[in-house]
Design a protein around this motif. Structure first.
Motif, PDB file in Angstrom:
ATOM      1  N   GLY A 140      38.450  36.277  40.753  1.00 36.19           N
ATOM      2  CA  GLY A 140      39.833  36.014  41.123  1.00 36.19           C
ATOM      3  C   GLY A 140      40.400  34.793  40.419  1.00 36.19           C
ATOM      4  O   GLY A 140      39.905  33.688  40.597  1.00 36.19           O
ATOM      5  N   PHE A 169      46.511  42.347  39.935  1.00 31.50           N
ATOM      6  CA  PHE A 169      45.175  42.571  40.487  1.00 31.50           C
ATOM      7  C   PHE A 169      44.653  43.881  39.912  1.00 31.50           C
ATOM      8  O   PHE A 169      45.319  44.915  40.007  1.00 31.50           O
ATOM      9  CB  PHE A 169      45.230  42.641  42.015  1.00 31.50           C
ATOM     10  CG  PHE A 169      45.953  41.471  42.633  1.00 31.50           C
ATOM     11  CD1 PHE A 169      45.294  40.283  42.891  1.00 31.50           C
ATOM     12  CD2 PHE A 169      47.306  41.557  42.921  1.00 31.50           C
ATOM     13  CE1 PHE A 169      45.959  39.201  43.437  1.00 31.50           C
ATOM     14  CE2 PHE A 169      47.992  40.483  43.462  1.00 31.50           C
ATOM     15  CZ  PHE A 169      47.314  39.297  43.723  1.00 31.50           C
ATOM     16  N   TYR A 173      47.390  37.540  49.301  1.00 30.96           N
ATOM     17  CA  TYR A 173      46.398  38.182  48.445  1.00 30.96           C
ATOM     18  C   TYR A 173      45.423  39.071  49.217  1.00 30.96           C
ATOM     19  O   TYR A 173      44.661  39.822  48.611  1.00 30.96           O
ATOM     20  CB  TYR A 173      45.587  37.133  47.687  1.00 30.96           C
ATOM     21  CG  TYR A 173      46.364  36.332  46.666  1.00 30.96           C
ATOM     22  CD1 TYR A 173      47.560  36.800  46.127  1.00 30.96           C
ATOM     23  CD2 TYR A 173      45.888  35.102  46.213  1.00 30.96           C
ATOM     24  CE1 TYR A 173      48.268  36.065  45.195  1.00 30.96           C
ATOM     25  CE2 TYR A 173      46.589  34.364  45.267  1.00 30.96           C
ATOM     26  CZ  TYR A 173      47.773  34.844  44.760  1.00 30.96           C
ATOM     27  OH  TYR A 173      48.463  34.115  43.824  1.00 30.96           O
ATOM     28  N   SER A 220      41.765  39.283  38.694  1.00 27.89           N
ATOM     29  CA  SER A 220      43.171  38.942  38.897  1.00 27.89           C
ATOM     30  C   SER A 220      43.592  37.860  37.922  1.00 27.89           C
ATOM     31  O   SER A 220      42.784  37.024  37.497  1.00 27.89           O
ATOM     32  CB  SER A 220      43.428  38.483  40.340  1.00 27.89           C
ATOM     33  OG  SER A 220      42.626  37.376  40.697  1.00 27.89           O
ATOM     34  N   SER A 275      44.838  42.813  48.466  1.00 27.59           N
ATOM     35  CA  SER A 275      44.062  43.124  47.254  1.00 27.59           C
ATOM     36  C   SER A 275      42.563  43.009  47.535  1.00 27.59           C
ATOM     37  O   SER A 275      41.767  43.759  46.963  1.00 27.59           O
ATOM     38  CB  SER A 275      44.471  42.192  46.097  1.00 27.59           C
ATOM     39  OG  SER A 275      44.005  40.877  46.290  1.00 27.59           O
ATOM     40  N   ASP A 311      51.684  37.967  39.549  1.00 28.05           N
ATOM     41  CA  ASP A 311      50.238  38.116  39.515  1.00 28.05           C
ATOM     42  C   ASP A 311      49.880  39.587  39.391  1.00 28.05           C
ATOM     43  O   ASP A 311      50.636  40.457  39.837  1.00 28.05           O
ATOM     44  CB  ASP A 311      49.591  37.561  40.793  1.00 28.05           C
ATOM     45  CG  ASP A 311      49.813  36.064  40.954  1.00 28.05           C
ATOM     46  OD1 ASP A 311      49.888  35.360  39.930  1.00 28.05           O
ATOM     47  OD2 ASP A 311      49.929  35.599  42.105  1.00 28.05           O
TER      48      ASP A 311
END
Length: 226
Positions: free
Chosen positions: A116, A208, A28, A147, A31, A206
């Protein structure tokens, strides 16, 4: 038991394990770098007032503060052990036990908000209200990081983990609905990036999202929910 309460209790019980698993979760981090690239600058100190919602044990805070020491970070979470660990790992930041549905009670505005993987654990109504509140709390040109996990609403429900006890209730929200909600509340979409990977022995997607508050936005905490 209320699904929110059970989710909170599960996260609270696995706080230390969560820190160990995600304290240096490189998947992650690109991001987070993307988010940091858009943080506003305020010479001469370049201090950035940042709110982190659902801060967990402070793993994301830790990365952000190392990358940009000018960040003045305020973090909130509803799991007491998560908040205690966040304070331990990031003593220069401020953390408190607070429901994301009550962020207006902070009575503060921010240059940036990190949210997040909070909205997978709240309902459609609650995430839409949260976006409205975050938009009201952002300063003009402020940046929002959001996210979530993509999935079908038919798959919603309690999810367990192969590596931890307990279960959390997961909601799946449509990406187009999230983007429309952001723009409806005066936020301009900078972009969104998808990431497909393996999690809990299954394929997970996922997303973002970065958004920016428009300079001429007139939304305020006084107007919100009126």
């Amino acid at each position: 038991m209320d699904k929110y309460q059970q989710t909170i209790e599960t996260f609270d019980a696995v706080a230390e394990q969560y820190w160990q698993n995600f304290k240096d979760f490189k998947l992650y981090q690109p991001s987070y770098d993307w988010f940091c690239d858009y943080l506003p600058q305020h010479p001469p100190q370049n201090q950035v007032d940042l709110l982190e919602i659902a801060c967990g044990p402070g793993n994301v805070s830790h990365y952000l503060l190392k990358k940009n020491p000018s960040i003045k970070l305020c973090g909130i979470d509803l799991a007491p052990k998560m908040v205690a660990l966040a304070k331990k790992h990031n003593p220069q930041a401020q953390y408190s036990l607070l429901d994301c549905r009550q962020i207006l009670s902070l009575n503060q505005t921010f240059d940036a908000i990190m949210c997040g993987f909070c909205i997978p654990y709240i309902s459609e109504h609650d995430y839409q209200t949260l976006i409205q509140d975050m938009a009201a709390m952002l300063n003009p040109s402020g940046v929002l990081y959001l996210s979530t996990t993509i999935g079908s609403q038919s798959e919603e429900g309690f999810k367990g983990s192969s590596s931890a006890n307990g279960a959390v209730y997961v909601h799946y929200h449509a990406l187009d609905d999230i983007l429309n909600c952001l723009t409806h509340h005066g936020l301009q979409i900078i972009g969104h990036k998808n990431l497909i990977h393996r999690h809990n022995e299954q394929s997970t997607e996922d997303v973002f999202i970065l958004a920016k508050k428009l300079q001429d936005s007139t939304i305020s905490t006084e107007q919100v929910r009126s």
